[in-house]
Design a protein around this motif. Structure first.
Motif, PDB file in Angstrom:
ATOM      1  N   UNK A 143       0.824  -1.209   0.000  1.00 36.97           N
ATOM      2  CA  UNK A 143       0.000   0.000   0.000  1.00 36.97           C
ATOM      3  C   UNK A 143       0.860   1.262   0.000  1.00 36.97           C
ATOM      4  N   UNK A 144       2.038   1.220   0.630  1.00 32.98           N
ATOM      5  CA  UNK A 144       2.942   2.377   0.582  1.00 32.98           C
ATOM      6  C   UNK A 144       3.400   2.624  -0.858  1.00 32.98           C
ATOM      7  N   UNK A 145       3.798   1.561  -1.539  1.00 27.74           N
ATOM      8  CA  UNK A 145       4.229   1.696  -2.936  1.00 27.74           C
ATOM      9  C   UNK A 145       3.097   2.221  -3.808  1.00 27.74           C
ATOM     10  N   UNK A 146       1.925   1.655  -3.644  1.00 28.85           N
ATOM     11  CA  UNK A 146       0.777   2.089  -4.443  1.00 28.85           C
ATOM     12  C   UNK A 146       0.395   3.532  -4.126  1.00 28.85           C
ATOM     13  N   UNK A 147       0.499   3.911  -2.864  1.00 26.17           N
ATOM     14  CA  UNK A 147       0.213   5.293  -2.479  1.00 26.17           C
ATOM     15  C   UNK A 147       1.182   6.270  -3.127  1.00 26.17           C
ATOM     16  N   UNK A 148       2.454   5.907  -3.147  1.00 16.43           N
ATOM     17  CA  UNK A 148       3.452   6.777  -3.776  1.00 16.43           C
ATOM     18  C   UNK A 148       3.179   6.936  -5.270  1.00 16.43           C
ATOM     19  N   UNK A 149       2.635   5.882  -5.891  1.00 11.88           N
ATOM     20  CA  UNK A 149       2.303   5.951  -7.318  1.00 11.88           C
ATOM     21  C   UNK A 149       0.948   6.620  -7.562  1.00 11.88           C
ATOM     22  N   UNK A 150       0.208   6.881  -6.480  1.00  8.59           N
ATOM     23  CA  UNK A 150      -1.160   7.410  -6.565  1.00  8.59           C
ATOM     24  C   UNK A 150      -2.041   6.433  -7.330  1.00  8.59           C
ATOM     25  N   UNK A 151      -1.842   5.139  -7.037  1.00  8.44           N
ATOM     26  CA  UNK A 151      -2.579   4.067  -7.693  1.00  8.44           C
ATOM     27  C   UNK A 151      -3.615   3.486  -6.733  1.00  8.44           C
ATOM     28  N   UNK A 152      -4.354   2.487  -7.184  1.00  7.02           N
ATOM     29  CA  UNK A 152      -5.323   1.797  -6.340  1.00  7.02           C
ATOM     30  C   UNK A 152      -4.605   1.163  -5.147  1.00  7.02           C
ATOM     31  N   UNK A 153      -5.389   0.809  -4.110  1.00 11.05           N
ATOM     32  CA  UNK A 153      -4.790   0.106  -2.973  1.00 11.05           C
ATOM     33  C   UNK A 153      -4.881  -1.400  -3.201  1.00 11.05           C
ATOM     34  N   UNK A 154      -4.310  -2.183  -2.270  1.00 13.78           N
ATOM     35  CA  UNK A 154      -4.255  -3.631  -2.499  1.00 13.78           C
ATOM     36  C   UNK A 154      -5.639  -4.271  -2.467  1.00 13.78           C
ATOM     37  N   UNK A 155      -6.578  -3.666  -1.751  1.00 12.67           N
ATOM     38  CA  UNK A 155      -7.943  -4.193  -1.738  1.00 12.67           C
ATOM     39  C   UNK A 155      -8.613  -4.107  -3.104  1.00 12.67           C
ATOM     40  N   UNK A 156      -8.229  -3.110  -3.879  1.00 12.48           N
ATOM     41  CA  UNK A 156      -8.773  -2.974  -5.230  1.00 12.48           C
ATOM     42  C   UNK A 156      -8.019  -3.852  -6.221  1.00 12.48           C
ATOM     43  N   UNK A 157      -6.701  -3.951  -6.050  1.00 13.39           N
ATOM     44  CA  UNK A 157      -5.903  -4.765  -6.975  1.00 13.39           C
ATOM     45  C   UNK A 157      -6.079  -6.266  -6.745  1.00 13.39           C
ATOM     46  N   UNK A 158      -6.151  -6.653  -5.459  1.00 20.11           N
ATOM     47  CA  UNK A 158      -6.220  -8.067  -5.083  1.00 20.11           C
ATOM     48  C   UNK A 158      -7.401  -8.272  -4.132  1.00 20.11           C
ATOM     49  N   UNK A 159      -8.635  -8.140  -4.611  1.00 17.04           N
ATOM     50  CA  UNK A 159      -9.808  -8.157  -3.728  1.00 17.04           C
ATOM     51  C   UNK A 159      -9.986  -9.485  -2.982  1.00 17.04           C
ATOM     52  N   UNK A 160     -10.428  -9.368  -1.731  1.00 17.25           N
ATOM     53  CA  UNK A 160     -10.643 -10.575  -0.920  1.00 17.25           C
ATOM     54  C   UNK A 160     -11.899 -11.341  -1.335  1.00 17.25           C
ATOM     55  N   UNK A 161     -12.590 -10.826  -2.320  1.00 15.86           N
ATOM     56  CA  UNK A 161     -13.746 -11.539  -2.889  1.00 15.86           C
ATOM     57  C   UNK A 161     -13.332 -12.436  -4.052  1.00 15.86           C
ATOM     58  N   UNK A 218       4.555  -3.160 -11.385  1.00 19.21           N
ATOM     59  CA  UNK A 218       3.687  -2.059 -11.798  1.00 19.21           C
ATOM     60  C   UNK A 218       4.410  -0.720 -11.634  1.00 19.21           C
ATOM     61  N   UNK A 219       5.147  -0.578 -10.531  1.00 18.51           N
ATOM     62  CA  UNK A 219       5.916   0.655 -10.317  1.00 18.51           C
ATOM     63  C   UNK A 219       6.918   0.865 -11.455  1.00 18.51           C
ATOM     64  N   UNK A 220       7.630  -0.190 -11.803  1.00 21.50           N
ATOM     65  CA  UNK A 220       8.602  -0.074 -12.897  1.00 21.50           C
ATOM     66  C   UNK A 220       7.915   0.257 -14.220  1.00 21.50           C
ATOM     67  N   UNK A 221       6.772  -0.398 -14.482  1.00 24.72           N
ATOM     68  CA  UNK A 221       6.024  -0.117 -15.718  1.00 24.72           C
ATOM     69  C   UNK A 221       5.613   1.346 -15.805  1.00 24.72           C
TER      70      UNK A 221
END
Length: 159
Positions: A47-65, A84-87
């Motif tokens: 979530x820190x990495x995704x936050x720095x990228x201003x991207x979705x959080x892990x719940x959106x990327x890897x949903x528990x559903x 994803x960060x590198x991309x």
């Protein structure tokens, strides 16, 4: 351009589960409850990495559903987030993680956690910090109901 990110995660203890932190299975009476392996350290870091990228959080990327992530190895998910960060043109410069738990003691596992997290992100081990603290028996962590983790990271975006 430099970007910082901050992540937080918490999981309750659960009987009959492995305790996985920073990709290390730690001998313990109980593990953490969660859809994946419930690795709070790795989740906070993602979530820190995704936050720095201003991207979705892990719940959106890897949903528990999604059954595809049931019991998932969080270090493999971290590898995907780092990709994803590198991309997106980011280089991971530095990360630091803090675990809050009354027990067990984590000192014997810190080095392996750092190695696992660094390997998953494709960065040098000295770019990853892991520390642990107690809460002096205060709050849900102090009552040994669960474990919390925080992470920060510094990314550099190429021009």
């Amino acid at each position: 351009m430099l970007r910082i990110g901050h992540g937080f995660d918490v999981h309750a203890f659960a009987e009959g589960r492995r305790l996985v932190l920073g990709g290390v299975t730690i001998p313990a009476k109980r593990g953490l409850d969660g859809h994946s392996d419930a690795d709070v350290v790795t989740h906070a870091l993602m979530d820190a990495l995704l936050g720095a990228m201003r991207a979705d959080d892990i719940g959106q990327l890897f949903p528990d559903t999604d059954p595809a992530y049931e019991g998932a190895d969080s270090c493999k998910l971290l590898q995907r987030v780092a990709g994803l960060a590198r991309e997106r043109g980011y280089r991971i410069l530095d990360c630091d993680c803090t675990i809050a738990a009354q027990s067990p003691k984590f000192a014997p596992y810190r080095s392996q956690m750092r190695q696992n997290l660094a390997l998953a992100m494709g960065v040098p081990e000295d770019s990853v910090g892991v520390a642990a603290t107690t809460t002096e028996h205060l709050g849900f962590v102090g009552r040994e109901e669960g474990i919390a983790a925080w992470a920060v990271c510094l990314l550099e975006q190429s021009d």
